[in-house]
Design a protein around this motif. Structure first.
Motif, PDB file in Angstrom:
ATOM      1  N   VAL A   9       0.851  -1.190   0.000  1.00  9.06           N
ATOM      2  CA  VAL A   9       0.000   0.000   0.000  1.00  9.06           C
ATOM      3  C   VAL A   9       0.885   1.237   0.000  1.00  9.06           C
ATOM      4  N   VAL A  10       0.700   2.109  -1.012  1.00 12.07           N
ATOM      5  CA  VAL A  10       1.544   3.300  -1.157  1.00 12.07           C
ATOM      6  C   VAL A  10       0.662   4.540  -1.148  1.00 12.07           C
ATOM      7  N   ASP A  11       0.870   5.419  -0.167  1.00 17.81           N
ATOM      8  CA  ASP A  11       0.112   6.679  -0.094  1.00 17.81           C
ATOM      9  C   ASP A  11       0.828   7.614   0.872  1.00 17.81           C
ATOM     10  N   ASP A  12       0.936   8.889   0.506  1.00 23.65           N
ATOM     11  CA  ASP A  12       1.599   9.827   1.413  1.00 23.65           C
ATOM     12  C   ASP A  12       0.699  10.243   2.568  1.00 23.65           C
ATOM     13  N   THR A  27     -10.408  -8.725   4.144  1.00 24.98           N
ATOM     14  CA  THR A  27     -10.755  -9.803   3.216  1.00 24.98           C
ATOM     15  C   THR A  27      -9.899 -11.029   3.513  1.00 24.98           C
ATOM     16  N   PRO A  28     -10.438 -12.220   3.325  1.00 22.31           N
ATOM     17  CA  PRO A  28      -9.653 -13.429   3.612  1.00 22.31           C
ATOM     18  C   PRO A  28      -8.601 -13.742   2.559  1.00 22.31           C
ATOM     19  N   ARG A  29      -8.687 -13.091   1.405  1.00 21.88           N
ATOM     20  CA  ARG A  29      -7.814 -13.450   0.284  1.00 21.88           C
ATOM     21  C   ARG A  29      -6.520 -12.635   0.239  1.00 21.88           C
ATOM     22  N   PHE A  30      -6.500 -11.444   0.878  1.00 21.76           N
ATOM     23  CA  PHE A  30      -5.372 -10.526   0.745  1.00 21.76           C
ATOM     24  C   PHE A  30      -4.775 -10.180   2.102  1.00 21.76           C
ATOM     25  N   LYS A  31      -3.500  -9.817   2.089  1.00 20.87           N
ATOM     26  CA  LYS A  31      -2.873  -9.277   3.287  1.00 20.87           C
ATOM     27  C   LYS A  31      -1.894  -8.180   2.866  1.00 20.87           C
ATOM     28  N   VAL A  32      -1.726  -7.191   3.729  1.00 16.70           N
ATOM     29  CA  VAL A  32      -0.785  -6.104   3.485  1.00 16.70           C
ATOM     30  C   VAL A  32       0.570  -6.524   4.033  1.00 16.70           C
ATOM     31  N   VAL A  33       1.576  -6.584   3.155  1.00 16.89           N
ATOM     32  CA  VAL A  33       2.916  -6.995   3.592  1.00 16.89           C
ATOM     33  C   VAL A  33       3.810  -5.799   3.888  1.00 16.89           C
ATOM     34  N   ALA A  34       3.437  -4.615   3.350  1.00 15.14           N
ATOM     35  CA  ALA A  34       4.253  -3.421   3.596  1.00 15.14           C
ATOM     36  C   ALA A  34       3.471  -2.191   3.170  1.00 15.14           C
ATOM     37  N   THR A  35       3.871  -1.046   3.677  1.00 11.04           N
ATOM     38  CA  THR A  35       3.324   0.239   3.236  1.00 11.04           C
ATOM     39  C   THR A  35       4.495   1.156   2.874  1.00 11.04           C
ATOM     40  N   ALA A  36       4.200   2.175   2.078  1.00 10.34           N
ATOM     41  CA  ALA A  36       5.215   3.151   1.682  1.00 10.34           C
ATOM     42  C   ALA A  36       4.572   4.526   1.640  1.00 10.34           C
ATOM     43  N   VAL A  37       5.363   5.558   1.921  1.00  5.31           N
ATOM     44  CA  VAL A  37       4.823   6.911   2.026  1.00  5.31           C
ATOM     45  C   VAL A  37       5.178   7.787   0.828  1.00  5.31           C
ATOM     46  N   ASN A  38       6.013   7.285  -0.069  1.00  2.00           N
ATOM     47  CA  ASN A  38       6.375   8.071  -1.251  1.00  2.00           C
ATOM     48  C   ASN A  38       6.831   7.141  -2.370  1.00  2.00           C
ATOM     49  N   GLY A  39       7.099   7.741  -3.538  1.00  2.00           N
ATOM     50  CA  GLY A  39       7.455   6.939  -4.687  1.00  2.00           C
ATOM     51  C   GLY A  39       8.767   6.194  -4.533  1.00  2.00           C
ATOM     52  N   GLN A  40       9.777   6.855  -3.977  1.00  2.00           N
ATOM     53  CA  GLN A  40      11.076   6.199  -3.815  1.00  2.00           C
ATOM     54  C   GLN A  40      10.958   4.959  -2.921  1.00  2.00           C
ATOM     55  N   GLU A  41      10.211   5.110  -1.830  1.00  2.00           N
ATOM     56  CA  GLU A  41      10.037   3.976  -0.917  1.00  2.00           C
ATOM     57  C   GLU A  41       9.223   2.869  -1.594  1.00  2.00           C
ATOM     58  N   ALA A  42       8.259   3.252  -2.431  1.00  2.00           N
ATOM     59  CA  ALA A  42       7.451   2.265  -3.146  1.00  2.00           C
ATOM     60  C   ALA A  42       8.305   1.422  -4.078  1.00  2.00           C
ATOM     61  N   VAL A  43       9.206   2.064  -4.813  1.00  2.00           N
ATOM     62  CA  VAL A  43      10.073   1.337  -5.742  1.00  2.00           C
ATOM     63  C   VAL A  43      10.957   0.356  -4.970  1.00  2.00           C
ATOM     64  N   ALA A  44      11.524   0.813  -3.863  1.00  2.00           N
ATOM     65  CA  ALA A  44      12.399  -0.047  -3.063  1.00  2.00           C
ATOM     66  C   ALA A  44      11.640  -1.229  -2.471  1.00  2.00           C
ATOM     67  N   LYS A  45      10.443  -0.978  -1.934  1.00  2.00           N
ATOM     68  CA  LYS A  45       9.686  -2.055  -1.305  1.00  2.00           C
ATOM     69  C   LYS A  45       9.073  -3.011  -2.329  1.00  2.00           C
ATOM     70  N   ALA A  46       8.790  -2.524  -3.520  1.00  2.00           N
ATOM     71  CA  ALA A  46       8.323  -3.423  -4.578  1.00  2.00           C
ATOM     72  C   ALA A  46       9.414  -4.435  -4.914  1.00  2.00           C
ATOM     73  N   ALA A  47      10.660  -3.978  -4.969  1.00  2.00           N
ATOM     74  CA  ALA A  47      11.780  -4.874  -5.241  1.00  2.00           C
ATOM     75  C   ALA A  47      12.040  -5.822  -4.070  1.00  2.00           C
ATOM     76  N   GLU A  48      11.867  -5.332  -2.840  1.00  2.00           N
ATOM     77  CA  GLU A  48      12.149  -6.145  -1.659  1.00  2.00           C
ATOM     78  C   GLU A  48      11.087  -7.206  -1.407  1.00  2.00           C
ATOM     79  N   PHE A  49       9.802  -6.813  -1.494  1.00  2.00           N
ATOM     80  CA  PHE A  49       8.720  -7.716  -1.099  1.00  2.00           C
ATOM     81  C   PHE A  49       8.089  -8.469  -2.263  1.00  2.00           C
ATOM     82  N   ARG A  50       8.292  -8.005  -3.481  1.00  2.00           N
ATOM     83  CA  ARG A  50       7.704  -8.635  -4.675  1.00  2.00           C
ATOM     84  C   ARG A  50       6.217  -8.937  -4.458  1.00  2.00           C
TER      85      ARG A  50
END
Length: 354
Positions: A9-12, A27-50
């Motif tokens: 989940v990415v939102d400032d 929902t039973p089907r989804f879980k949040v594995v990480a959040t990010a507060v800006n674009g740079q953090e989103a790019v890094a966490k997308a690579a880390e958590f896939r």
């Protein structure tokens, strides 16, 4: 083993990060594995958590959602659901994002509760039906040279799309012949406030002028009208269309079936239908009426569809004259439309008023 689908989940805004995370975790089907507060953090966490899915805010300080999307799709491609504000700029950037690989979007509003929850829950399952899109590099385009608008159209092409539609429409409309002696109506499932920006985006890549449909419209050779979000686009007589209210069909408004059912009464065999990527079966009932009237139907193939729902329904019902990859549909529709007459010459000579 936890088999739930993983979401970043990415939102400032802390308020929206919490609201979106809460809805997803309910929902039973989804879980949040990480959040990010800006674009740079989103790019890094997308690579880390896939993650299997990212919800990505459009407007953020520093690296915004569009820049983050571009980097994510290039280095860690996954399904992306944009979260957009109801502003002109927000709509414009959201449309750009959809053309670069984002699958769909939800809108922020003053009601961060039930309205957001309804949208998000509806979109989560829909985007997970899509494959992971490939990286689409943004290519600057010059606005094409155009001939003057022609006389009233003697034939009509209706194009329907849903999830994955903006990118598909960019491809199809970009390959239409500039001398097409037919009018084109485009029905993209989209809420109010975004279709004007989509029309402007498509106008920049299509050799024919594209605009959002108004309350009443002339259907002229070599013009493209995009149905306004939140209303139906109907053909009222040969050469004329109108935007009308009315109940949703298949849970959507505008609906492809509503447009086709009105168009077939006035154009009959001089009607071509194109059904592109999207969830559900909108367009199947209308395509059946088109075939019964002697018109023709083109469906996008499974390999190039983001979601093989709408074109699959048409194809499995035996209604498609042609099933084609997205790169061939624009030319095929132009060849069929070229049979409608007028002063049409393949290769771009425009239809002209006599």
């Amino acid at each position: 083993m936890d088999e739930r689908l993983r979401v970043l989940v990415v939102d400032d805004s802390a308020l929206f990060r919490h609201a979106i995370s809460r809805i997803i975790e309910s929902t039973p089907r989804f879980k949040v594995v990480a959040t990010a507060v800006n674009g740079q953090e989103a790019v890094a966490k997308a690579a880390e958590f896939r993650p299997d899915l990212i919800t990505l805010d459009v407007q953020m300080p520093g690296m915004d959602g569009l820049a983050a999307l571009t980097a994510i799709m290039e280095h860690s491609p996954t399904r992306v659901l944009m979260v957009s504000s109801l502003t002109t700029r927000g709509a414009r950037v959201t449309i750009q994002a959809l053309c670069l690989g984002a699958l769909d979007f939800v809108t922020k509003s003053g009601n961060q509760g039930s309205q957001l929850e309804t949208q998000l829950l509806a979109k989560l399952d829909a985007v997970m039906q899509a494959g992971v899109p490939g990286y689409r590099r943004a290519v600057p385009r010059d606005r094409p040279q155009r001939a003057p608008t022609g006389p009233p159209a003697s034939g009509l092409i209706v194009i329907g799309a849903s999830t994955g539609g903006p990118a598909a429409l960019d491809e199809v409309l970009g390959r239409l012949d500039p001398g097409l002696p037919a009018a084109v109506l485009v029905i993209q499932h989209m809420p109010p406030g975004f279709t004007a920006s989509l029309a402007d985006r498509l106008d920049g890549s299509c050799p024919l002028p594209v605009r959002e449909a108004g309350p009443s419209n002339q259907l002229r050779m070599g013009t493209v009208l995009l149905a306004a979000g939140g209303a139906h686009l109907v053909v009222t007589r040969r050469g004329e269309s109108a935007v009308v209210d009315g109940p949703s069909r298949h849970g959507v408004r505008p609906s492809v079936d509503v447009t086709l059912e009105s168009a077939v009464r006035h154009y009959g065999a001089r009607l071509i239908t194109v059904i592109l990527t999207g969830m559900g079966c909108d367009g199947t009932a209308g395509s059946r009426q088109v075939r019964e009237a002697g018109g023709r139907v083109i469906a996008q193939d499974e390999a190039t569809s983001t979601v093989y729902g709408m074109p699959a329904a048409v194809t499995r019902a035996g209604l498609a004259n042609l099933v084609l990859p997205i790169s061939q549909i624009g030319r095929a529709a132009s060849r069929m439309g070229g049979e409608f007459g007028g002063e049409y010459q393949t290769g771009g000579a425009a239809a002209r008023s006599r």
